[in-house]
Scaffold this motif. Structure first.
Motif, PDB file in Angstrom:
ATOM      1  N   VAL A   1      59.866  32.215 -23.536  1.00 12.72           N
ATOM      2  CA  VAL A   1      60.814  31.371 -22.816  1.00 12.72           C
ATOM      3  C   VAL A   1      62.210  31.638 -23.372  1.00 12.72           C
ATOM      4  O   VAL A   1      62.413  31.663 -24.573  1.00 12.72           O
ATOM      5  N   ALA A   2      63.148  31.812 -22.476  1.00  8.58           N
ATOM      6  CA  ALA A   2      64.525  32.101 -22.867  1.00  8.58           C
ATOM      7  C   ALA A   2      65.172  30.864 -23.492  1.00  8.58           C
ATOM      8  O   ALA A   2      64.830  29.736 -23.144  1.00  8.58           O
ATOM      9  N   PRO A   3      66.112  31.069 -24.418  1.00  3.04           N
ATOM     10  CA  PRO A   3      66.779  29.935 -25.062  1.00  3.04           C
ATOM     11  C   PRO A   3      67.443  28.976 -24.067  1.00  3.04           C
ATOM     12  O   PRO A   3      67.413  27.762 -24.264  1.00  3.04           O
ATOM     13  N   VAL A   4      68.005  29.509 -23.003  1.00  2.57           N
ATOM     14  CA  VAL A   4      68.655  28.654 -22.007  1.00  2.57           C
ATOM     15  C   VAL A   4      67.620  27.758 -21.326  1.00  2.57           C
ATOM     16  O   VAL A   4      67.844  26.564 -21.136  1.00  2.57           O
ATOM     17  N   GLU A   5      66.469  28.328 -21.002  1.00  2.41           N
ATOM     18  CA  GLU A   5      65.412  27.536 -20.371  1.00  2.41           C
ATOM     19  C   GLU A   5      64.890  26.465 -21.324  1.00  2.41           C
ATOM     20  O   GLU A   5      64.618  25.338 -20.910  1.00  2.41           O
ATOM     21  N   GLU A   6      64.759  26.822 -22.600  1.00  2.00           N
ATOM     22  CA  GLU A   6      64.310  25.840 -23.591  1.00  2.00           C
ATOM     23  C   GLU A   6      65.298  24.688 -23.695  1.00  2.00           C
ATOM     24  O   GLU A   6      64.901  23.527 -23.780  1.00  2.00           O
ATOM     25  N   ALA A   7      66.582  25.005 -23.687  1.00  2.00           N
ATOM     26  CA  ALA A   7      67.618  23.975 -23.779  1.00  2.00           C
ATOM     27  C   ALA A   7      67.576  23.074 -22.544  1.00  2.00           C
ATOM     28  O   ALA A   7      67.724  21.843 -22.659  1.00  2.00           O
ATOM     29  N   GLN A   8      67.358  23.650 -21.378  1.00  2.37           N
ATOM     30  CA  GLN A   8      67.277  22.852 -20.159  1.00  2.37           C
ATOM     31  C   GLN A   8      66.058  21.935 -20.189  1.00  2.37           C
ATOM     32  O   GLN A   8      66.137  20.771 -19.805  1.00  2.37           O
ATOM     33  N   GLU A   9      64.927  22.465 -20.663  1.00  2.00           N
ATOM     34  CA  GLU A   9      63.721  21.644 -20.778  1.00  2.00           C
ATOM     35  C   GLU A   9      63.929  20.507 -21.758  1.00  2.00           C
ATOM     36  O   GLU A   9      63.532  19.363 -21.495  1.00  2.00           O
ATOM     37  N   LEU A  10      64.558  20.792 -22.883  1.00  2.00           N
ATOM     38  CA  LEU A  10      64.831  19.756 -23.877  1.00  2.00           C
ATOM     39  C   LEU A  10      65.737  18.687 -23.281  1.00  2.00           C
ATOM     40  O   LEU A  10      65.502  17.489 -23.470  1.00  2.00           O
ATOM     41  N   GLY A  11      66.750  19.110 -22.555  1.00  2.00           N
ATOM     42  CA  GLY A  11      67.663  18.156 -21.913  1.00  2.00           C
ATOM     43  C   GLY A  11      66.933  17.253 -20.930  1.00  2.00           C
ATOM     44  O   GLY A  11      67.172  16.041 -20.900  1.00  2.00           O
ATOM     45  N   GLN A  12      66.035  17.831 -20.154  1.00  3.00           N
ATOM     46  CA  GLN A  12      65.255  17.041 -19.199  1.00  3.00           C
ATOM     47  C   GLN A  12      64.320  16.073 -19.931  1.00  3.00           C
ATOM     48  O   GLN A  12      64.166  14.925 -19.522  1.00  3.00           O
ATOM     49  N   ASP A  13      63.697  16.544 -21.005  1.00  2.10           N
ATOM     50  CA  ASP A  13      62.810  15.680 -21.788  1.00  2.10           C
ATOM     51  C   ASP A  13      63.579  14.507 -22.386  1.00  2.10           C
ATOM     52  O   ASP A  13      63.104  13.363 -22.371  1.00  2.10           O
ATOM     53  N   MET A  14      64.773  14.782 -22.894  1.00  4.39           N
ATOM     54  CA  MET A  14      65.579  13.723 -23.496  1.00  4.39           C
ATOM     55  C   MET A  14      66.021  12.717 -22.440  1.00  4.39           C
ATOM     56  O   MET A  14      65.999  11.504 -22.679  1.00  4.39           O
ATOM     57  N   LYS A  15      66.410  13.205 -21.275  1.00  6.73           N
ATOM     58  CA  LYS A  15      66.829  12.320 -20.192  1.00  6.73           C
ATOM     59  C   LYS A  15      65.659  11.429 -19.761  1.00  6.73           C
ATOM     60  O   LYS A  15      65.815  10.222 -19.585  1.00  6.73           O
ATOM     61  N   HIS A  16      64.476  12.029 -19.631  1.00  7.73           N
ATOM     62  CA  HIS A  16      63.298  11.260 -19.242  1.00  7.73           C
ATOM     63  C   HIS A  16      62.992  10.185 -20.293  1.00  7.73           C
ATOM     64  O   HIS A  16      62.680   9.044 -19.946  1.00  7.73           O
ATOM     65  N   HIS A  17      63.085  10.548 -21.565  1.00  9.19           N
ATOM     66  CA  HIS A  17      62.829   9.594 -22.646  1.00  9.19           C
ATOM     67  C   HIS A  17      63.848   8.450 -22.609  1.00  9.19           C
ATOM     68  O   HIS A  17      63.478   7.274 -22.758  1.00  9.19           O
ATOM     69  N   GLU A  18      65.107   8.778 -22.394  1.00 11.85           N
ATOM     70  CA  GLU A  18      66.149   7.752 -22.314  1.00 11.85           C
ATOM     71  C   GLU A  18      65.875   6.813 -21.145  1.00 11.85           C
ATOM     72  O   GLU A  18      65.950   5.588 -21.287  1.00 11.85           O
ATOM     73  N   TYR A  19      65.530   7.375 -19.994  1.00 13.08           N
ATOM     74  CA  TYR A  19      65.241   6.549 -18.823  1.00 13.08           C
ATOM     75  C   TYR A  19      64.063   5.623 -19.096  1.00 13.08           C
ATOM     76  O   TYR A  19      64.077   4.463 -18.711  1.00 13.08           O
ATOM     77  N   GLN A  20      63.043   6.135 -19.781  1.00  6.47           N
ATOM     78  CA  GLN A  20      61.877   5.305 -20.082  1.00  6.47           C
ATOM     79  C   GLN A  20      62.252   4.168 -21.024  1.00  6.47           C
ATOM     80  O   GLN A  20      61.795   3.033 -20.851  1.00  6.47           O
ATOM     81  N   LEU A  21      63.092   4.445 -22.012  1.00  6.30           N
ATOM     82  CA  LEU A  21      63.553   3.387 -22.917  1.00  6.30           C
ATOM     83  C   LEU A  21      64.313   2.305 -22.152  1.00  6.30           C
ATOM     84  O   LEU A  21      64.143   1.108 -22.410  1.00  6.30           O
ATOM     85  N   ILE A  22      65.155   2.710 -21.214  1.00  3.99           N
ATOM     86  CA  ILE A  22      65.915   1.754 -20.407  1.00  3.99           C
ATOM     87  C   ILE A  22      64.976   0.908 -19.557  1.00  3.99           C
ATOM     88  O   ILE A  22      65.101  -0.322 -19.500  1.00  3.99           O
ATOM     89  N   LEU A  23      64.017   1.558 -18.903  1.00  2.00           N
ATOM     90  CA  LEU A  23      63.064   0.816 -18.070  1.00  2.00           C
ATOM     91  C   LEU A  23      62.252  -0.163 -18.905  1.00  2.00           C
ATOM     92  O   LEU A  23      62.053  -1.323 -18.497  1.00  2.00           O
ATOM     93  N   ASP A  24      61.799   0.265 -20.073  1.00  2.00           N
ATOM     94  CA  ASP A  24      61.023  -0.614 -20.949  1.00  2.00           C
ATOM     95  C   ASP A  24      61.860  -1.811 -21.406  1.00  2.00           C
ATOM     96  O   ASP A  24      61.367  -2.945 -21.451  1.00  2.00           O
ATOM     97  N   ALA A  25      63.125  -1.566 -21.747  1.00  2.00           N
ATOM     98  CA  ALA A  25      64.003  -2.658 -22.186  1.00  2.00           C
ATOM     99  C   ALA A  25      64.230  -3.647 -21.050  1.00  2.00           C
ATOM    100  O   ALA A  25      64.191  -4.867 -21.260  1.00  2.00           O
TER     101      ALA A  25
END
Length: 64
Positions: free
Chosen positions: A1-25
């Motif tokens: 996996v290319a570094p750019v793709e890894e960074a995009q996946e990480l960004g999406q994972d972080m966004k999803h985690h943030e959204y889940q924290l907001i929904l839970d709160a």
């Protein structure tokens, strides 16, 4: 996996985690945005901004 793709996946994972924290709160605060913002350690204005982004990303917030 290319570094750019890894960074995009990480960004999406972080966004999803943030959204889940907001929904839970929001659920634990029974929909009170002020209380949820306090619980998350952010301002109500920042929470409004993040909720708008969530709506733009297609997340249904009407059930809260």
């Amino acid at each position: 996996v290319a570094p750019v793709e890894e960074a995009q996946e990480l960004g999406q994972d972080m966004k999803h985690h943030e959204y889940q924290l907001i929904l839970d709160a929001l659920k634990s605060c029974r929909g009170s945005r002020k209380d949820a913002a306090d619980k998350l350690g952010i301002s109500p204005r920042t929470l409004r901004y993040k909720l708008a982004r969530m709506r733009e990303d297609g997340i249904d917030l009407s059930t809260l």
